[in-house]
Design a protein around this motif. Structure first.
Motif, short mmCIF file in Angstrom:
data_model
loop_
_atom_site.label_atom_id
_atom_site.label_comp_id
_atom_site.label_asym_id
_atom_site.label_seq_id
_atom_site.Cartn_x
_atom_site.Cartn_y
_atom_site.Cartn_z
N UNK A 1 0.85 -1.19 0.00
CA UNK A 1 0.00 0.00 0.00
C UNK A 1 0.89 1.24 0.00
N UNK A 2 1.89 1.22 0.85
CA UNK A 2 2.82 2.36 0.92
C UNK A 2 3.52 2.59 -0.42
N UNK A 3 3.92 1.49 -1.05
CA UNK A 3 4.61 1.62 -2.34
C UNK A 3 3.69 2.26 -3.38
N UNK A 4 2.45 1.79 -3.41
CA UNK A 4 1.49 2.36 -4.36
C UNK A 4 1.30 3.85 -4.07
N UNK A 5 1.11 4.15 -2.78
CA UNK A 5 0.89 5.55 -2.40
C UNK A 5 2.12 6.40 -2.74
N UNK B 1 4.04 5.99 -5.12
CA UNK B 1 4.14 6.18 -6.56
C UNK B 1 3.13 7.18 -7.12
N UNK B 2 2.28 7.66 -6.26
CA UNK B 2 1.26 8.62 -6.72
C UNK B 2 1.78 10.05 -6.61
N UNK B 3 1.26 10.88 -7.48
CA UNK B 3 1.67 12.28 -7.45
C UNK B 3 0.93 13.01 -6.34
N UNK B 4 1.42 14.18 -6.02
CA UNK B 4 0.77 15.03 -5.00
C UNK B 4 -0.69 15.24 -5.35
N UNK B 5 -0.92 15.48 -6.66
CA UNK B 5 -2.28 15.76 -7.12
C UNK B 5 -3.18 14.55 -6.90
N UNK C 1 -2.79 12.17 -4.72
CA UNK C 1 -3.02 12.00 -3.29
C UNK C 1 -4.06 12.98 -2.80
N UNK C 2 -3.95 14.19 -3.30
CA UNK C 2 -4.91 15.23 -2.92
C UNK C 2 -6.32 14.83 -3.38
N UNK C 3 -6.36 14.23 -4.57
CA UNK C 3 -7.63 13.77 -5.12
C UNK C 3 -8.22 12.67 -4.23
N UNK C 4 -7.36 11.75 -3.78
CA UNK C 4 -7.82 10.67 -2.89
C UNK C 4 -8.36 11.26 -1.60
N UNK C 5 -7.70 12.30 -1.14
CA UNK C 5 -8.12 12.97 0.08
C UNK C 5 -9.53 13.55 -0.10
N UNK C 6 -9.72 14.18 -1.24
CA UNK C 6 -11.04 14.75 -1.53
C UNK C 6 -12.08 13.65 -1.63
N UNK C 7 -11.68 12.55 -2.29
CA UNK C 7 -12.60 11.42 -2.42
C UNK C 7 -12.98 10.88 -1.04
#
Length: 300
Positions: free
Chosen positions: A129-133, A135-139, A141-147
DNA sequence: GTGGAGGCAAGGGAGCCTGT
DNA sequence: ACAGGCTCCCTTGCCTCCAC
């Protein structure tokens, strides 16, 4: 909010009340605060402090520090207005991480490099999970946060709901029945309807009374007459909910949905002839199954 | 013999609670 | 406000227990 109401006892210890202007600032960030967690709350607090400080009475550094605590406490104490003392045990707060775990389920499992279900898989799961996270861009991650905020405050998408209905809802219903019996001496029987991931509507009557110092309702009484009305309601309700859900669906999607609706109506129609729909057998424990099957056999 | 229920495994994140 | 301790959550399939 009555300023004249400030305490007159031991004034040297009493904090100066927040001004109306400060309260306006706090109020404007409250909703955001409620949905945020950990680090995000700190970020919000920083903004609040910056804005509210301008509205606050003049004060020295020591008082300012107290003020910051007051802001924190004000927000914290309003974190869940409806259930101040305790979050509902039935509520679920999504985090960006949980959203990602759901959205990247397949990738995460692949990343563990182990056979699903094995100890190895469990061992490497969090790292994956950490590896996948990572590999994600700031944007992203921010999108996941909004979700996460969206899923927490409104509802997760239907596939997540379907999974919950299958895996968690039975336990939740049992919990509800148990607590209502213990805390209120209340007896309940739950007639439910939900949609599977495939879009099929399932209907289920579930009853825990025989496990709560009582006898089973479904086992001892004829509850079949309830079904036609319930089925009619479910037929209307589930169709309506879908149509309301999103306004931007294209025509093709709508047609597919109408086909599905026909199928649902067929299923429900059969049901009104008196067949108990117990498709969701997985969600029942042995006792409930026996009970439902007994009832089913008695009625036919 | 069959089949379902429930416990279990590891480990990182996150929230809650308490104390300061 | 925050540290630290505690508890729960999440993942999937195996395995044991138990009823029939």
């Amino acid at each position: 909010m009555d300023r004249s109401n400030s305490s007159v006892h031991s004034p040297e210890k009493t904090k100066q009340k927040l001004t109306e202007e400060e309260l306006v600032v706090l109020q404007s960030h409250l909703e955001e605060w409620k949905e945020a967690t950990g680090k995000d709350r700190k970020t919000i607090l920083r903004v609040v402090i910056k804005e509210a400080k301008m509205q606050a009475p003049k004060m020295d550094a020591r008082l300012l520090k107290t003020r910051k605590s007051m802001y924190w406490d004000w927000l914290y104490n309003r974190r869940a207005e409806k259930t101040l003392k305790k979050q509902s045990k039935f509520s679920k707060k999504w985090t960006a991480r949980l959203v990602i775990e759901h959205q990247y389920k397949k990738e995460i499992l692949e990343k563990t490099g182990a056979r699903p279900g094995g100890k190895e898989m469990i061992k490497y799961y969090q790292g994956a999970v950490n590896a996948i996270m990572g590999g994600l861009s700031e944007e992203q991650l921010e999108e996941s946060n909004k979700t996460a905020i969206e899923w927490s405050s409104r509802a997760p998408p239907t596939d997540v709901q379907a999974e919950f209905a299958q895996k968690k809802a039975p336990g939740m219903m049992k919990d509800l029945a148990t607590q209502l019996w213990r805390q209120a001496g209340m007896r309940i029987f739950i007639l439910s309807a939900w949609k599977t991931e495939e879009g099929e509507v399932r209907i289920n009557g579930i009853d825990f009374n025989d496990k709560l110092e009582g006898s089973s309702f479904t086992d001892t009484k004829d509850w079949k007459p309830m079904l036609p009305e319930w089925n009619a309601y479910v037929g209307e309700e589930f169709v309506d909910r879908n149509d309301d859900e999103d306004g931007n669906e294209d025509r093709e999607e709508k047609e597919n949905r109408n086909q599905r609706r026909k199928k649902e109506e067929f299923t429900l129609e059969v049901d009104t002839y008196g067949l108990l729909v117990i498709l969701d057998m997985k969600s029942l424990n042995l006792e409930d199954k026996k009970s439902l099957i007994r009832t089913f056999l008695t009625k036919h």
